[in-house]
Design an enzyme around this catalytic site. Structure first.
Site, mmCIF file in Angstrom:
data_model
loop_
_atom_site.group_PDB
_atom_site.id
_atom_site.type_symbol
_atom_site.label_atom_id
_atom_site.label_comp_id
_atom_site.label_asym_id
_atom_site.label_seq_id
_atom_site.Cartn_x
_atom_site.Cartn_y
_atom_site.Cartn_z
ATOM 1 N N LYS A 204 0.684 -1.227 0.262
ATOM 2 C CA LYS A 204 0.387 -0.133 0.097
ATOM 3 C C LYS A 204 1.497 1.275 -0.012
ATOM 4 O O LYS A 204 0.721 1.873 -0.775
ATOM 5 C CB LYS A 204 -1.071 0.042 0.829
ATOM 6 C CG LYS A 204 -2.835 -1.027 1.133
ATOM 7 C CD LYS A 204 -2.882 -1.401 2.278
ATOM 8 C CE LYS A 204 -3.398 -3.234 2.238
ATOM 9 N NZ LYS A 204 -4.536 -2.847 3.628
ATOM 10 N N GLN B 268 -5.196 -1.589 9.387
ATOM 11 C CA GLN B 268 -4.853 -2.639 8.577
ATOM 12 C C GLN B 268 -5.026 -3.776 9.537
ATOM 13 O O GLN B 268 -4.831 -4.121 11.564
ATOM 14 C CB GLN B 268 -3.549 -3.377 8.526
ATOM 15 C CG GLN B 268 -2.921 -4.763 7.852
ATOM 16 C CD GLN B 268 -3.649 -4.487 6.330
ATOM 17 O OE1 GLN B 268 -3.393 -3.121 6.006
ATOM 18 N NE2 GLN B 268 -3.361 -5.632 6.137
ATOM 19 N N ASP C 94 -11.624 2.082 3.446
ATOM 20 C CA ASP C 94 -12.271 0.503 3.623
ATOM 21 C C ASP C 94 -13.533 0.112 3.625
ATOM 22 O O ASP C 94 -13.523 -1.192 3.350
ATOM 23 C CB ASP C 94 -11.098 0.162 4.576
ATOM 24 C CG ASP C 94 -9.704 -0.840 4.400
ATOM 25 O OD1 ASP C 94 -9.964 -1.489 2.954
ATOM 26 O OD2 ASP C 94 -9.258 -0.950 5.327
HETATM 27 N N1 GUN Z 1 -6.459 -7.612 6.340
HETATM 28 C C1 GUN Z 1 -6.599 -8.040 5.141
HETATM 29 N N2 GUN Z 1 -6.878 -7.441 3.974
HETATM 30 C C2 GUN Z 1 -7.493 -6.478 4.422
HETATM 31 C C3 GUN Z 1 -8.054 -4.994 3.465
HETATM 32 O O1 GUN Z 1 -8.519 -4.778 2.974
HETATM 33 N N3 GUN Z 1 -8.422 -4.124 4.592
HETATM 34 C C4 GUN Z 1 -7.445 -4.042 5.902
HETATM 35 N N4 GUN Z 1 -7.490 -3.365 6.669
HETATM 36 N N5 GUN Z 1 -7.440 -4.779 6.390
HETATM 37 C C5 GUN Z 1 -6.642 -5.887 5.466
#
Ligand code: GUN
Length: 282
Positions: free
Chosen positions: A52, A96, A119
């Site tokens: 990211k 996350q 998200d």
């Molecule tokens: N953990 C695994 N996939 C994701 C996601 O798309 N967003 C977040 N915040 N955590 C994750």
């Protein structure tokens, strides 16, 4: 003949379009900023967060990272989210997952202000998605719909079968597919006779975290398969689908790696820019 859905290349094109968009915003003095919070040392999360941050750098999005101690209190986590909610320069906040078990992830997602919830995990965005209103759609389901559209794979009227009912993928995907008029079935670990459902799928989306779980005998001819799984094995990364076996029967299939993963990151970037425009381009 199976066609492989090239998520990596699609994501690259989306990132290029977004780079141009950020350049336009910067001409107006607007710089998008994403803040990412990670709690503890989850190995897979570190990789995802790195991807990211790299995408942000490439596109021109400012990026701030908060890596919190494993034993942090819920109060401190909520305090940090509150601070980021109130920061004028921060457009987007991502917590996350997973986070350690002593913390309440639902409460944390609820604390992220819906305007910065890129998200789409805040209940306001979850609710809006189910009402088919404009909102932040969580990035993996959003990326899956985008891939189907880019390959002109029809969704309306199709039997879409999802395996896996997580809040991050399976559940929001139900709404995304329903909003596009698919007939949606969701299966999970307690589903009996899974094969009866998978055999009926025109579009099969698998997000269960079990390496090569879906085999050739479980799918019908010409099915479209989207493999969300990322399993680290002794033989490297593999999906939830037995790619070699199943490929003989499918019309389209996503590879692992290079399928859903890059699209998830691209749609996150898309959402960060959407949040920025909503906040700063009035
Ligand atoms: N953990 C695994 N996939 C994701 C996601 O798309 N967003 C977040 N915040 N955590 C994750």
């Amino acid at each position: 003949m199976a066609e492989i859905i090239d998520g990596k290349n699609l994501a690259k094109n989306i990132r290029l379009e977004l780079t141009a968009e950020v350049q336009e915003l910067k001409k107006k003095g607007i710089i998008p900023k994403l803040a990412v919070i990670m709690v503890g040392e989850d190995k897979a999360s570190k990789v995802y967060v790195k991807n990211k941050s790299k995408a942000c750098e490439e596109i021109g999005i400012e990026y701030e990272e908060y890596i919190l101690e494993e034993n942090i209190s819920m109060e401190s986590l909520l305090e940090l989210i509150d601070k980021l909610n109130n920061r004028e320069d921060v457009d987007a906040i991502l917590l996350q997952s997973p986070i350690p078990k002593h913390l309440d992830i639902n409460l944390a997602f609820q604390k992220i202000t819906p305007e910065k919830d890129v998200d789409g995990f805040n209940p306001i965005n979850v609710g809006k998605l189910s009402l088919n209103q404009d909102c932040f759609v969580s990035c993996t389901p959003y990326g899956i719909i985008k891939m189907l559209d880019q390959y002109k794979i029809e969704i309306e009227g199709k039997n879409a079968v999802i395996i896996g009912r997580s809040n991050i993928v399976g559940k929001p995907l139900i709404q995304c597919l329903l909003n596009r008029n698919a007939t949606v079935t969701i299966c999970h670990s307690k589903t009996k006779n899974l094969k009866e459902y998978t055999k009926n799928a025109d579009i099969l989306i698998v997000a269960i975290g079990k390496p090569k779980y879906i085999t050739e005998d479980m799918v019908k001819d010409n099915v479209v398969i989207i493999d969300v799984g990322i399993n680290r094995t002794d033989n490297g990364l593999v999906g939830d689908v037995d790619f070699e076996g199943v490929s003989k029967k499918v019309s389209y299939i996503t590879p692992v790696p290079g399928g859903v993963g890059p699209m998830t990151v691209a749609m996150l970037m898309n959402n960060v820019i959407k949040a920025t425009k909503n906040r700063k381009l009035k």
